[in-house]
Design a protein around this motif. Structure first.
Motif, PDB file in Angstrom:
ATOM      1  N   ARG A  58      -6.203  -4.503  -3.983  1.00  0.00           N
ATOM      2  CA  ARG A  58      -7.507  -4.427  -4.637  1.00  0.00           C
ATOM      3  C   ARG A  58      -8.633  -4.782  -3.657  1.00  0.00           C
ATOM      4  NH1 ARG A  58      -9.601  -2.526  -9.656  1.00  0.00           N
ATOM      5  NH2 ARG A  58     -11.549  -3.642 -10.046  1.00  0.00           N
ATOM      6  N   ASN A  86       0.819  -1.212   0.000  1.00  0.00           N
ATOM      7  CA  ASN A  86       0.000   0.000   0.000  1.00  0.00           C
ATOM      8  C   ASN A  86       0.851   1.259   0.000  1.00  0.00           C
ATOM      9  OD1 ASN A  86      -2.757  -0.601  -0.188  1.00  0.00           O
ATOM     10  ND2 ASN A  86      -2.823  -1.300   1.926  1.00  0.00           N
ATOM     11  N   GLN A 145      -3.170  -1.347  -8.455  1.00  0.00           N
ATOM     12  CA  GLN A 145      -4.543  -1.849  -8.458  1.00  0.00           C
ATOM     13  C   GLN A 145      -4.598  -3.320  -8.817  1.00  0.00           C
ATOM     14  OE1 GLN A 145      -7.486  -0.695  -7.728  1.00  0.00           O
ATOM     15  NE2 GLN A 145      -7.386   1.522  -7.676  1.00  0.00           N
ATOM     16  N   ARG A 165      -9.253  -1.882  -1.225  1.00  0.00           N
ATOM     17  CA  ARG A 165      -9.937  -0.743  -1.840  1.00  0.00           C
ATOM     18  C   ARG A 165     -11.392  -1.071  -2.157  1.00  0.00           C
ATOM     19  NH1 ARG A 165      -5.183   1.870  -5.751  1.00  0.00           N
ATOM     20  NH2 ARG A 165      -3.735   2.277  -4.025  1.00  0.00           N
TER      21      ARG A 165
END
Length: 343
Positions: A274, A262, A268, A277
């Protein structure tokens, strides 16, 4: 008179034999009973621990194949009345699973190789070179295990945002490199022995190499092999248990890592990034999905539906680790018992 005395003693002898037999039976019963009781307690403890560990996984598997209309129903808590793949399909698309798995697998494999290489070289040096300076440096390695990662993340972030090697890069390009956002940050940390849990891997290799016979290395030195050649041609082929142990631990921890990814990469395509998020902005990601098959429930405002999708996404993230462990379980347990973990 002698015969009468013997006859008089016979009841006493029989009584003593009975008492002795009763004592032996009592001792046997106590020993056997205690062994049975300990076995029952041992298996009960194993079952309780196994239940606690497997309960979340069993719940995720049940939810993954459950129809969205059945979520939260007490009737279909474990075995769904109607099987459905909607949760799996939606979670698959939310995670961009195919590309994310490939990206995460390749980056994690690269980190594992670099951590094994750096930890093996460092651990071999600590195991064979005897001096006060080396032992003092090993104390610093132990500190990297004890000190939290958050203490070192700020100077590491500043260093990699202005990356330079002895001023050479700034001399050539006019400014330092900004490596934040690139997987190269993780590779450099792993290669330099400062990656995730690298201190523990160095300790494992050091303990394992200390148990290897020195005669093999002495014979290699007599044949003209240097330090590095002896390590890669003699020592490393005999360090399979340590390599498997470190490799599995490194793969699992780097796969599940969100701290370094991170802050330094944030891609992504990383599965854990992923997933984090998606869990933080579930509505946004679900509303961005397109081409949802007809007939799907797909109620993005239903909190139970969102939690089911998130649970299934978590199952998809750990699925490669489960498959990996199924194939290497036996070798990993044997290697862990023969490596430096028990040293």
């Amino acid at each position: 008179m002698i015969k009468k005395a013997k006859k008089a003693q016979q009841p006493l002898v029989k009584t003593r034999r009975k008492i002795r037999n009763l004592q032996e039976f009592s001792d046997w019963f106590k020993k056997t009973g205690s062994m049975i009781l300990l076995s029952i307690l041992r298996y009960a403890l194993i079952l309780c621990i196994g239940y606690i560990i497997l309960l979340p996984l069993l719940e995720m598997i049940s939810t993954a194949f459950m129809s969205p209309e059945e979520v939260g129903s007490p009737v279909s808590e474990w075995v769904p009345a109607e099987f459905s793949l909607e949760h799996i399909i939606v979670a698959f698309r939310l995670l961009n699973y195919r590309d994310s798995v490939l990206y995460t697998l390749l980056t994690t494999a690269g980190q594992v190789v670099l951590q094994i290489l750096s930890a093996a070289i460092t651990g071999y040096a600590f195991a064979r070179v005897r001096s006060k300076k080396i032992q003092a440096m090993f104390a610093i390695v132990i500190l990297t295990i004890v000190v939290p990662q958050s203490v070192m993340v700020l100077p590491q972030y500043i260093y990699f945002s202005n990356f330079d090697v002895f001023g050479i890069i700034e001399l050539i390009t006019g400014k330092p490199l900004n490596l934040i956002g690139e997987p190269a940050v993780l590779y450099l940390l792993d290669f330099c022995g400062m990656g995730l849990k690298s201190g523990l891997y160095i300790y494992i290799f050091r303990q394992f190499f200390r148990g290897l016979p020195k005669e093999l290395e002495e014979a290699a030195h007599m044949d003209g092999c240097g330090f590095i050649r002896t390590l890669f041609t003699i020592v490393m082929p005999n360090a399979t248990p340590g390599i498997i142990t470190v490799g599995v631990l490194s793969f699992v921890w780097n796969w599940n890592d969100t701290f370094y990814t991170n802050r330094f990469v944030g891609s992504q395509l990383n599965l854990m990034v992923r997933l984090n998020r998606v869990s933080g902005a579930m509505d946004q990601f679900m509303n961005g999905l397109k081409n949802i098959p007809a007939g799907f429930y797909f109620n993005t405002s239903d909190p139970l539906y969102q939690s089911s999708i998130l649970s299934t996404a978590s199952l998809l993230v750990i699925l490669p680790l489960i498959i990996l462990y199924m194939f290497i379980q036996k070798k990993f347990v044997e290697s862990a018992s023969n490596s430096g973990i028990v040293g």
